[in-house]
Design a protein around this motif. Structure first.
Motif, PDB file in Angstrom:
ATOM      1  N   ASP A  71       0.822  -1.218   0.000  1.00  0.00           N
ATOM      2  CA  ASP A  71       0.000   0.000   0.000  1.00  0.00           C
ATOM      3  C   ASP A  71       0.853   1.264   0.000  1.00  0.00           C
ATOM      4  OD1 ASP A  71      -2.305  -1.458  -0.085  1.00  0.00           O
ATOM      5  OD2 ASP A  71      -2.687  -1.359   2.073  1.00  0.00           O
ATOM      6  N   ILE A  72       1.966   1.233   0.708  1.00  0.00           N
ATOM      7  CA  ILE A  72       2.869   2.388   0.731  1.00  0.00           C
ATOM      8  C   ILE A  72       3.492   2.594  -0.656  1.00  0.00           C
ATOM      9  CG2 ILE A  72       5.011   3.324   1.714  1.00  0.00           C
ATOM     10  CD1 ILE A  72       2.652   3.418   3.638  1.00  0.00           C
ATOM     11  N   LEU A  73       3.840   1.505  -1.342  1.00  0.00           N
ATOM     12  CA  LEU A  73       4.368   1.623  -2.705  1.00  0.00           C
ATOM     13  C   LEU A  73       3.349   2.286  -3.628  1.00  0.00           C
ATOM     14  CD1 LEU A  73       6.164  -1.800  -3.306  1.00  0.00           C
ATOM     15  CD2 LEU A  73       7.216   0.440  -3.123  1.00  0.00           C
ATOM     16  N   LYS A  74       2.094   1.859  -3.537  1.00  0.00           N
ATOM     17  CA  LYS A  74       1.044   2.433  -4.387  1.00  0.00           C
ATOM     18  C   LYS A  74       0.850   3.911  -4.085  1.00  0.00           C
ATOM     19  CE  LYS A  74      -2.102  -1.018  -3.719  1.00  0.00           C
ATOM     20  NZ  LYS A  74      -3.391  -1.702  -3.869  1.00  0.00           N
ATOM     21  N   ILE A  75       0.780   4.254  -2.802  1.00  0.00           N
ATOM     22  CA  ILE A  75       0.567   5.654  -2.412  1.00  0.00           C
ATOM     23  C   ILE A  75       1.746   6.514  -2.841  1.00  0.00           C
ATOM     24  CG2 ILE A  75       0.387   7.193  -0.417  1.00  0.00           C
ATOM     25  CD1 ILE A  75      -1.254   4.919   0.940  1.00  0.00           C
ATOM     26  N   SER A  76       2.965   6.027  -2.622  1.00  0.00           N
ATOM     27  CA  SER A  76       4.162   6.786  -3.001  1.00  0.00           C
ATOM     28  C   SER A  76       4.186   7.066  -4.494  1.00  0.00           C
ATOM     29  CB  SER A  76       5.423   6.019  -2.607  1.00  0.00           C
ATOM     30  OG  SER A  76       5.467   5.806  -1.237  1.00  0.00           O
ATOM     31  N   PHE A  77       3.857   6.061  -5.271  1.00  0.00           N
ATOM     32  CA  PHE A  77       3.866   6.226  -6.716  1.00  0.00           C
ATOM     33  C   PHE A  77       2.787   7.213  -7.156  1.00  0.00           C
ATOM     34  CE2 PHE A  77       4.825   4.948 -10.983  1.00  0.00           C
ATOM     35  CZ  PHE A  77       6.120   4.487 -10.871  1.00  0.00           C
ATOM     36  N   THR A  78       1.634   7.147  -6.528  1.00  0.00           N
ATOM     37  CA  THR A  78       0.550   8.075  -6.863  1.00  0.00           C
ATOM     38  C   THR A  78       0.955   9.509  -6.548  1.00  0.00           C
ATOM     39  OG1 THR A  78      -1.083   6.361  -6.437  1.00  0.00           O
ATOM     40  CG2 THR A  78      -1.869   8.630  -6.429  1.00  0.00           C
ATOM     41  N   VAL A  79       1.563   9.714  -5.395  1.00  0.00           N
ATOM     42  CA  VAL A  79       2.014  11.061  -5.015  1.00  0.00           C
ATOM     43  C   VAL A  79       3.063  11.561  -6.005  1.00  0.00           C
ATOM     44  CG1 VAL A  79       3.277  12.362  -3.254  1.00  0.00           C
ATOM     45  CG2 VAL A  79       1.423  10.841  -2.588  1.00  0.00           C
ATOM     46  N   MET A  80       4.012  10.688  -6.379  1.00  0.00           N
ATOM     47  CA  MET A  80       5.055  11.087  -7.318  1.00  0.00           C
ATOM     48  C   MET A  80       4.457  11.477  -8.675  1.00  0.00           C
ATOM     49  SD  MET A  80       8.201   8.935  -8.938  1.00  0.00           S
ATOM     50  CE  MET A  80       7.100   8.058 -10.028  1.00  0.00           C
ATOM     51  N   LEU A  81       3.547  10.658  -9.197  1.00  0.00           N
ATOM     52  CA  LEU A  81       2.954  10.972 -10.502  1.00  0.00           C
ATOM     53  C   LEU A  81       2.072  12.215 -10.451  1.00  0.00           C
ATOM     54  CD1 LEU A  81       2.062   7.546 -12.129  1.00  0.00           C
ATOM     55  CD2 LEU A  81       3.758   9.212 -12.844  1.00  0.00           C
ATOM     56  N   THR A  82       1.353  12.389  -9.359  1.00  0.00           N
ATOM     57  CA  THR A  82       0.522  13.587  -9.216  1.00  0.00           C
ATOM     58  C   THR A  82       1.396  14.831  -9.169  1.00  0.00           C
ATOM     59  OG1 THR A  82      -1.134  12.293  -8.030  1.00  0.00           O
ATOM     60  CG2 THR A  82      -1.263  14.689  -7.819  1.00  0.00           C
ATOM     61  N   THR A  83       2.484  14.765  -8.422  1.00  0.00           N
ATOM     62  CA  THR A  83       3.419  15.890  -8.353  1.00  0.00           C
ATOM     63  C   THR A  83       3.998  16.190  -9.727  1.00  0.00           C
ATOM     64  OG1 THR A  83       3.980  15.284  -6.084  1.00  0.00           O
ATOM     65  CG2 THR A  83       5.519  16.741  -7.222  1.00  0.00           C
ATOM     66  N   PHE A  84       4.381  15.155 -10.456  1.00  0.00           N
ATOM     67  CA  PHE A  84       4.901  15.336 -11.809  1.00  0.00           C
ATOM     68  C   PHE A  84       3.848  15.990 -12.705  1.00  0.00           C
ATOM     69  CE2 PHE A  84       5.322  13.839 -16.171  1.00  0.00           C
ATOM     70  CZ  PHE A  84       6.585  14.320 -16.475  1.00  0.00           C
ATOM     71  N   SER A  85       2.615  15.527 -12.623  1.00  0.00           N
ATOM     72  CA  SER A  85       1.537  16.069 -13.464  1.00  0.00           C
ATOM     73  C   SER A  85       1.294  17.542 -13.176  1.00  0.00           C
ATOM     74  CB  SER A  85       0.248  15.291 -13.234  1.00  0.00           C
ATOM     75  OG  SER A  85       0.418  13.945 -13.558  1.00  0.00           O
ATOM     76  N   VAL A  86       1.235  17.895 -11.902  1.00  0.00           N
ATOM     77  CA  VAL A  86       1.008  19.300 -11.526  1.00  0.00           C
ATOM     78  C   VAL A  86       2.180  20.161 -11.994  1.00  0.00           C
ATOM     79  CG1 VAL A  86       0.792  20.875  -9.556  1.00  0.00           C
ATOM     80  CG2 VAL A  86      -0.537  18.760  -9.609  1.00  0.00           C
ATOM     81  N   THR A  87       3.403  19.676 -11.800  1.00  0.00           N
ATOM     82  CA  THR A  87       4.590  20.420 -12.236  1.00  0.00           C
ATOM     83  C   THR A  87       4.575  20.619 -13.748  1.00  0.00           C
ATOM     84  OG1 THR A  87       5.863  19.506 -10.405  1.00  0.00           O
ATOM     85  CG2 THR A  87       7.115  20.436 -12.244  1.00  0.00           C
ATOM     86  N   LEU A  88       4.276  19.574 -14.491  1.00  0.00           N
ATOM     87  CA  LEU A  88       4.221  19.670 -15.947  1.00  0.00           C
ATOM     88  C   LEU A  88       3.138  20.650 -16.388  1.00  0.00           C
ATOM     89  CD1 LEU A  88       5.599  18.434 -18.436  1.00  0.00           C
ATOM     90  CD2 LEU A  88       3.790  16.731 -18.485  1.00  0.00           C
ATOM     91  N   PHE A  89       1.994  20.620 -15.734  1.00  0.00           N
ATOM     92  CA  PHE A  89       0.910  21.556 -16.060  1.00  0.00           C
ATOM     93  C   PHE A  89       1.352  22.994 -15.832  1.00  0.00           C
ATOM     94  CE2 PHE A  89      -2.778  24.080 -14.759  1.00  0.00           C
ATOM     95  CZ  PHE A  89      -3.555  23.961 -15.896  1.00  0.00           C
TER      96      PHE A  89
END
Length: 168
Positions: free
Chosen positions: A133-151
């Motif tokens: 569950d921590i792996l899934k959450i960490s990956f989601t946070v990383m991708l969300t951060t990347f998406s917001v930064t790219l936007f």
């Protein structure tokens, strides 16, 4: 190098990748896998489109879909994502190199060093200690951060058309 020759290089790399895949699995086995695992193939199709439009790999896009939608274990999703990203990034690197696309080569060794260190640290040290569950959450946070930064970065529509090779 003309546009036609770049297209030819891309086509040759794609054909070689398909030949290797078909050689290892055989035509019947390859298409059997494609039919049995069509959801994964569809995920990777969209993952590769996102990867092509951003600096993030298709495996990184696929991991959350694998774990949250297709309910594949985080360990298996991680290994598959790493493997598929390796194939895609190797093909992309060959295409960039053979097409003579300008690259800031001084960055490559430093980025590679960081990537090698990060892979070994993540796979050998962190991954066995972290619950799925921590792996899934960490990956989601990383991708969300990347998406917001790219936007945010894409709000500025002034773009350089050419890499400045002579930086120093």
């Amino acid at each position: 190098m003309s546009l036609l020759s770049k297209k030819t290089i891309i086509l040759i790399i794609a054909v070689i990748t398909w030949i290797v895949w078909l050689t290892f699995l055989g035509i019947e086995g390859a298409f059997s896998h494609l039919i049995n695992y069509w959801k994964i193939a569809l995920t990777m199709l969209f993952g590769s489109m996102i990867a092509g439009g951003t600096s993030i790999g298709g495996g990184a896009v696929a991991f959350p879909v694998f774990t949250k939608v297709l309910h594949i274990s985080p360990h298996d999703a991680k290994i598959f994502s790493l493997a598929i990203q390796s194939v895609g990034m190797t093909a992309a690197a060959l295409t960039i190199y053979l097409s003579k696309i300008p690259v800031e080569w001084r960055v490559i060794p430093w980025a590679s060093l960081g990537g090698i260190f990060g892979i070994f640290l993540g796979l050998d040290c962190l991954s066995p200690l972290l619950p799925p569950d921590i792996l899934k959450i960490s990956f989601t946070v990383m991708l969300t951060t990347f998406s917001v930064t790219l936007f945010i970065l894409n709000q500025n529509h002034k773009r350089k058309k050419k890499i400045n090779i002579n930086l120093g």
